[in-house]
Structures are given as C-alpha cells and as structure tokens.
Scaffold this active site. Structure first.
Site, mmCIF file in Angstrom:
data_model
loop_
_atom_site.group_PDB
_atom_site.id
_atom_site.type_symbol
_atom_site.label_atom_id
_atom_site.label_comp_id
_atom_site.label_asym_id
_atom_site.label_seq_id
_atom_site.Cartn_x
_atom_site.Cartn_y
_atom_site.Cartn_z
ATOM 1 N N ASN A 46 44.749 56.566 -11.567
ATOM 2 C CA ASN A 46 43.568 56.002 -12.231
ATOM 3 C C ASN A 46 42.927 54.914 -11.387
ATOM 4 O O ASN A 46 41.700 54.866 -11.221
ATOM 5 C CB ASN A 46 43.960 55.414 -13.589
ATOM 6 C CG ASN A 46 44.220 56.467 -14.648
ATOM 7 O OD1 ASN A 46 43.930 57.633 -14.461
ATOM 8 N ND2 ASN A 46 44.775 56.041 -15.763
ATOM 9 N N ARG A 377 35.288 71.767 -14.846
ATOM 10 C CA ARG A 377 36.557 71.640 -14.120
ATOM 11 C C ARG A 377 37.439 72.823 -14.529
ATOM 12 O O ARG A 377 37.702 73.020 -15.704
ATOM 13 C CB ARG A 377 37.274 70.326 -14.443
ATOM 14 C CG ARG A 377 36.491 69.081 -14.073
ATOM 15 C CD ARG A 377 37.345 67.833 -14.251
ATOM 16 N NE ARG A 377 36.547 66.619 -14.255
ATOM 17 C CZ ARG A 377 36.136 65.968 -13.182
ATOM 18 N NH1 ARG A 377 36.449 66.439 -11.985
ATOM 19 N NH2 ARG A 377 35.427 64.860 -13.272
ATOM 20 N N HIS A 437 27.436 69.151 -18.331
ATOM 21 C CA HIS A 437 28.735 68.738 -18.862
ATOM 22 C C HIS A 437 29.048 69.413 -20.187
ATOM 23 O O HIS A 437 30.157 69.293 -20.706
ATOM 24 C CB HIS A 437 28.758 67.205 -19.015
ATOM 25 C CG HIS A 437 30.128 66.635 -19.200
ATOM 26 N ND1 HIS A 437 30.531 66.034 -20.373
ATOM 27 C CD2 HIS A 437 31.190 66.565 -18.357
ATOM 28 C CE1 HIS A 437 31.781 65.617 -20.244
ATOM 29 N NE2 HIS A 437 32.211 65.927 -19.039
ATOM 30 N N ARG A 566 39.269 55.968 -26.616
ATOM 31 C CA ARG A 566 40.461 55.924 -25.775
ATOM 32 C C ARG A 566 40.330 54.957 -24.597
ATOM 33 O O ARG A 566 41.245 54.213 -24.288
ATOM 34 C CB ARG A 566 40.758 57.332 -25.262
ATOM 35 C CG ARG A 566 42.057 57.437 -24.483
ATOM 36 C CD ARG A 566 41.823 57.760 -23.015
ATOM 37 N NE ARG A 566 41.056 58.989 -22.876
ATOM 38 C CZ ARG A 566 40.488 59.360 -21.735
ATOM 39 N NH1 ARG A 566 40.565 58.600 -20.668
ATOM 40 N NH2 ARG A 566 39.785 60.470 -21.666
ATOM 41 N N HIS A 594 41.064 63.260 -25.664
ATOM 42 C CA HIS A 594 39.865 63.691 -24.955
ATOM 43 C C HIS A 594 38.782 64.247 -25.873
ATOM 44 O O HIS A 594 37.625 64.384 -25.463
ATOM 45 C CB HIS A 594 40.257 64.751 -23.911
ATOM 46 C CG HIS A 594 39.192 65.082 -22.920
ATOM 47 N ND1 HIS A 594 38.423 66.228 -23.004
ATOM 48 C CD2 HIS A 594 38.756 64.415 -21.832
ATOM 49 C CE1 HIS A 594 37.561 66.254 -21.990
ATOM 50 N NE2 HIS A 594 37.736 65.169 -21.269
#
Length: 692
Positions: A46, A377, A437, A566, A594
C-alpha cells in the site's frame, strides 16, 4: 484558546490513517500469526503505491511552485512535511511489529536466518544455490569516471557496495563504489533444506545470500561495506490523450517513461555506510524523502513467505470455500434462471463461478447474438477472456471495453486487449479523458418473442482472483429497463450517441453525482417535514467536497446518516451543528471491503443502489461510473441486511472520531464480526436447509 477544527480531513493524511488500520491487523494477536505477516506485507505494498502516486503528486506540485491550499487547508509544502512525519512514524511502528512477528514465528519453528546462524550443511546448500542459480544472473555495476551512475529502477532492491583494491591504503582516498540489482526474477525468500526429521523451517533472504558471497563479484578488491537500498519514483501516468492519435501506443510510451520518474523516496538500512549514503543522496538527488529502516527493506516478501510455510494450519485463517449460489443449482441454465428472477451474488462468500458460467453459456448458445462487457482489472488466467475468445470464434458479436489506464494494470490490460483483438473481438480502448470504471456485462439473445437482454452489474472487477479476496456485489437480471439502459450505455461508449435520459441508471461523469445529490435532497425534505429520514452509504473512499457538504446539510436537517467507508474519508463526523447526525466506520478484516451500496429510507419506500463509484472527484467527474437501482424487494432486503451486518460490527470496525482518529468500536454487547457472520450467506438468503 482551542484551535477550531476544520470541517474537512485531508485526503492523503486520511489514507495514512487507513494504512495504519491495516498495520493494526498485523499487530492484532487475535489474528492467526501467518495472516498477521500478510497484513504486514500489505502495509508495504500500500505504501509503495501511495508514495509513487499521491506523495509523488504533492512533490511535483512543490517543484512547480504551487502554494495554494486545498479545501482541507493544506498547501503542498505543508502537506509534504506532515506526510513525511506521519509515514515515517508508521514505518517505525511497522518494523517494530515485524520484529515481534519474527520472534513469534521462531517460537513456532519458523525462522528467517542469517547465513552465520546456519549449520554447515545448510551453508553448503546455499553456496550451491548461489553458484548455480544466483551468480550467473546478477551483474555488478561499477561507478567511476568512465562508467556513470546506472539507472535505478523504481521499487527494486539494490545493494550499494564500497570497496578498495587489495593492499591499497585507506587514508586520504575515497573508496570505490558499485551497485548490484537484486534480481526480481528470483525468489526473495530461499527455503533452506532441512533434515527429514526436523520440524524447523528456515528461510534466508536473497540479498543476504548475495552479501555473503559478495567477494566473488569483485575479485582483486576488498569489500568494505554492503548496504541495501531501494528507490521509489513518481509512477503516475501523465497522458496527452487529446493529442494522441493512438491511445494504446501513447500508453505504451508512457509506461516506458514511468521508469524515469522523479525520485520520491529512498529507503536504506539504518547501519548504511556513510560514504555509500552520501553517493546515493547526491546521485539520486534526494534529501527529504530519506527513510532509515531498522530491518530488511520492502516487507512485501512476508506475503510469499507465509505461503511458503508448510503445514501450520493453526497459524492461518480457517479455510473457507465460497458457496455456490443456491439459485443456480448446477443442473440449471444460468440465463433461464435470470429470465425468471433477479439474482444477487455476494462475493467472496458466494462463488464467482456463475459469472464465468454465464459468459461461457452465452458463448456456446447458438441463439446468443452479442456479448458486451467492460474490463478494468482482469486476473492472470481469466476464464472470462477465454470465453470471449470462444464466442468471437463462434461468430458472435463480441465487444470488450478495455480500460488501458487502470493504474499499474496498464501493461496487463494492453496484453489482454491485443489477445482479444487477435481472437476477433471488437476492442475499444476507453475514452479520451475518462476512465471506464463501470462494471457491466451484457448478453443479447434471440428468443421466441424477440431479443432479450441479460445483464450483470457489479461493484467489483471481472477478476476471479480478487473475487475471492474482496467483498463485492453482483446483480444478474433480465429486467427490460436495466437491459435497455445497458445497451444504450455501451453504444454511448463505443460510438457516437447523445447521452440519453436514463430510465434506471445514473452515469458519471454527466449525471451520477447529480442523482446522488437529488436523492440526498429528498431525505432532507422528509426530515424538514418531520418525517423519519435515513441514509446508509458503503464505499471505499469519500473525498468529494460537494458530496461532503451535501451530507453536512442533511445532518443539519436531521437526517440520520451511517457511512461505511473503508479507506479515505475527508468528512469529519461529530462536529457540533454540522455533522452531529453522521457516523463513520471503517472495517478492515480478512477480506478487503470493496462493495459500494447506497440506501435511502425515502419515507418508508426504501431504495437501494449498487455502484462502481466511490464518492471521490475522480469517480464522480472524471470516469464513466454507474449507479444501478435494485428493483426486486427481496434483493433490496438482502442488501439492507449486508449494511446492517457492517454497522453492527464491534470486532473489526473502527469509528472515526471528531478528532480525525479512528478508535475500535466499543464492545457493550457480545462480539460481532460482520465478515464472519456474512459467511452464513445461506441464512440471510433465507435458505435454512443450507446452514451447516
């Protein structure tokens, strides 16, 4: 006099607090030990991305001479100083945690060794490995008048070596200097062979192996010091999309330029040789971004180490196999089920396999005419890609919108795009100035009464791997309104279509934020009329000022607001007369939270939406994002239960305080862990016979 708190928290400082929550999971002794090691690895990964993108962006603003404050009250230089302090404090804490975890591992018979600690037999095995595998791969690179300082690649591990010719006097003469790149093609951790009756498992790091045999690379010289170092460069893409004739070619060029980004962070071990540090700072032109590390650099190796440990199941999370959704009993056809009813999938508690099967069945069905999907992705071995290739080979119209600008997945997506084109699919490379997206999949089928559309709308990527690690929601439906909007959206992205008046969807950048603001305004009106008003929103990040201000307005009007965020949250809850009716929690647990779900009470006529968008400026104004209503009342109730499970968490939830700090939710009831409760997916779907 007490300084008045700003109404907003800074986005980047909020991110540091998020990564600190990940670090707390590495520190939490209630978590299995090898899982704690994995969390420690995630902290490093991260931080790498944060440094190479966000901190690099602040650095570029300073280089450009920008002094304007953002809406949270920080100038680039002020933010840079605060970020350096916060991240360095966190790294110090991270390595303290590393030493604790290594100590705990040793008690379990799992050791990270130095060469000198090993038996003669183990040392011989390592010598053989070095001579046969490592030595032929590595290349020492000297630095002198005829050989300039070599290019240092971002986030790669190196050794800085100082040395002298044998017999040369030390006084009055600077040492020679060379660097060695630790080959990333070789495993960072080497499992040391052990006796068959030994329960110990020992590992040694690749850089320690090379350091042990460093003399073999510099014959005729005396090595004085060997110092690991690691550089992080600005890795954000800066594309001139308007001037690019070929977006694919432009991104490939930019990926090559990424390797030459400006240095942002230099990591070195605390005991680095003084001369080596002087050379590195001068050659790499870095001062303020220097991180002195008390331990091995780049702890992301702990993820691989955890997987290399044999046995020790008690040190891992209990294995959990996703449940195959009962709606799709294995003898049923996916589309025939969706034709009868909408279906909700909750990953990773439910399997992603029905999505794969949906596309495969469509690919093989002679009545399916077209398949269209977005791809942001994708996993390395994607069943979906193979199904799309099969469909194209079968003569179906297959259109795939591949987002080439998905950060750090650009090269992977370019490879997929070329492979799909070669198979005969129509590939669209996103849009100029906008990332695609939205997560959307459409199948068009010829049926008895005409064409019928089958749709999958998701909150997460079409990625089988992350579907086992991230919590996400997928809606599978044949609803005519959603199907019509889906077709229109694909046409708008791939062709020349005037934006339509959506019947179900709200689509960014043109209308999603406006729809959300309108829905919040409706709750405000209800509250001002004395009616019950409530909003629950679950997302990854909240940083758009306009959305925050609208939530503040709703709070002042008396709307009760629960936010499950989150990561980054720039909203400050609990401010008197501003945000007293807003609660913010963050859940960091085994699976990465997510999913994006938004709930509005609407005077008892409850509405629930799934979305691909976080409430960030980039999502709401600079991307193609989707907000999709869930019409089926049973599925709406399921989503409300998911939100309630999150809000009831008092084990892994942290509440954001008015001071900007996160504290664990006080346990005044029995411990309740929402992700583990969600594993009883059969129960909240109302199938008691599935409860084990």
């Amino acid at each position: 006099m007490t300084k008045q708190l700003s109404a907003y928290l800074n986005r980047d400082l909020s991110w540091v607090e998020f990564n600190r929550r990940v670090l707390q999971e590495a520190q939490d002794q209630r978590n299995p030990l090898l899982e704690r090691a994995k969390f420690l690895s995630i902290v490093s990964s991260n931080l790498d991305e944060f440094m190479s993108v966000r901190v690099a962006g602040v650095h570029e603003q300073i280089r450009a001479g920008l002094t304007k404050m953002d809406f949270t009250g920080y100038s680039p230089s002020g933010l840079w100083k605060r970020l350096q302090k916060r991240t360095k404090d966190m790294v110090t804490e991270q390595y303290r945690t590393y030493r604790e975890i290594v100590k705990c591992l040793s008690k379990e018979g799992i050791f990270i060794r130095e060469y000198s600690e090993l038996t003669i037999t183990a040392q011989r095995a390592i010598a053989d490995y070095y001579n046969e595998i490592v030595f032929p791969v590595i290349t020492p690179m000297a630095v002198d008048q005829s050989r300039p300082f070599p290019h240092v690649h971002t986030k790669e591990l190196y050794l800085a070596v100082t040395l002298r010719m044998e017999g040369e006097e030390e006084e009055g003469c600077e040492p020679l200097f060379a660097i060695i790149q630790i080959p990333s093609i070789l495993p960072r951790c080497f499992a040391i062979p052990s006796r068959s009756n030994s329960k110990k498992q020992e590992f040694i790091l690749l850089e320690d192996i090379i350091t042990t045999f460093i003399d073999s690379l510099f014959t005729g010289y005396e090595v004085e010091s060997v110092s690991p170092f690691r550089l992080t460069r600005n890795s954000d893409l800066s594309l001139d999309e308007e001037g690019a004739e070929d977006l694919l070619e432009e991104i490939e060029k930019e990926l090559r330029r990424r390797k030459w980004g400006n240095p942002v962070r230099l990591e070195v071990e605390c005991d680095i040789d003084a001369y080596a540090l002087k050379v590195l700072k001068e050659e790499l032109e870095i001062e303020e971004g220097l991180y002195m590390i008390d331990g091995p650099l780049d702890l992301s190796f702990m993820m691989k180490l955890s997987s290399m440990v044999n046995g020790h199941d008690q040190l891992r999370y209990k294995k959990f196999d996703p449940i195959y959704p009962f709606e799709f009993d294995e003898d049923k056809d996916i589309m025939s089920v969706i034709a009868e009813r909408d279906v909700l999938l909750h990953h990773p508690f439910e399997s992603f396999e029905p999505v794969n099967e949906f596309v495969w069945q469509a690919a093989k069905d002679p009545d399916v005419l077209a398949i269209k999907m977005t791809m942001y992705r994708v996993s390395g071995q994607s069943s979906l890609v193979k199904a799309l290739e099969y469909a194209a080979a079968a003569g179906k119209q297959v259109t795939v919108i591949v987002e080439l600008k998905a950060r750090f997945d650009e090269e992977n997506n370019i490879a997929w795009a070329k492979q799909l084109e070669k198979a005969g699919c129509h590939v669209v490379y996103g849009l100029v100035g906008l990332k695609i997206h939205a997560k959307l999949l459409l199948v068009v089928r010829r049926e008895k009464h005409g064409l019928k559309r089958y749709v999958h709308v998701g909150t997460g990527n079409y990625n089988e791997s992350t579907a086992k690690l991230y919590t996400d929601i997928g809606l599978m439906t044949s609803n005519d309104v959603i199907g019509s909007d889906t077709s229109a959206l694909f046409n708008e992205i791939t062709g020349y279509s005037v934006p339509r008046d959506w019947e179900a969807f709200a689509v960014a950048p043109a209308g999603l934020k406006a729809r959300l603001l309108k829905l919040i305004d409706r709750e405000i009106e209800h509250a001002r009329a004395g009616k019950e008003a409530k909003i629950i929103a679950k997302m990854n990040s909240l940083s758009n000022q306009e959305m925050i201000d609208k939530l503040y307005e709703a709070s002042r009007a008396g709307v009760h607001i629960d936010l499950i965020v989150r990561g980054v949250c720039c909203l400050r809850p609990g401010l008197p007369s501003i945000s007293e009716n807003i609660r913010v929690i963050s859940i960091v647990d085994r699976y990465l939270e997510h999913s994006r779900i938004v709930y509005f009470y609407n005077d008892g006529e409850e509405e629930v939406y799934l979305s691909s968008a976080d409430w960030m400026t980039r999502n709401l104004e600079k991307r193609v994002e989707l907000l999709c209503p869930v019409f089926d009342s049973e599925l709406k109730n399921l989503l409300i239960v998911i939100l309630q499970l999150n809000l009831a968490d008092n084990v892994k939830a942290r509440a954001l305080g008015v001071n900007g700090q996160y504290e664990r939710v006080a346990i005044d009831q029995a411990p309740y862990r929402s992700q583990f409760e969600s594993q009883q997916v059969e129960r909240w779907k109302g199938r008691k016979e599935y409860v084990q």
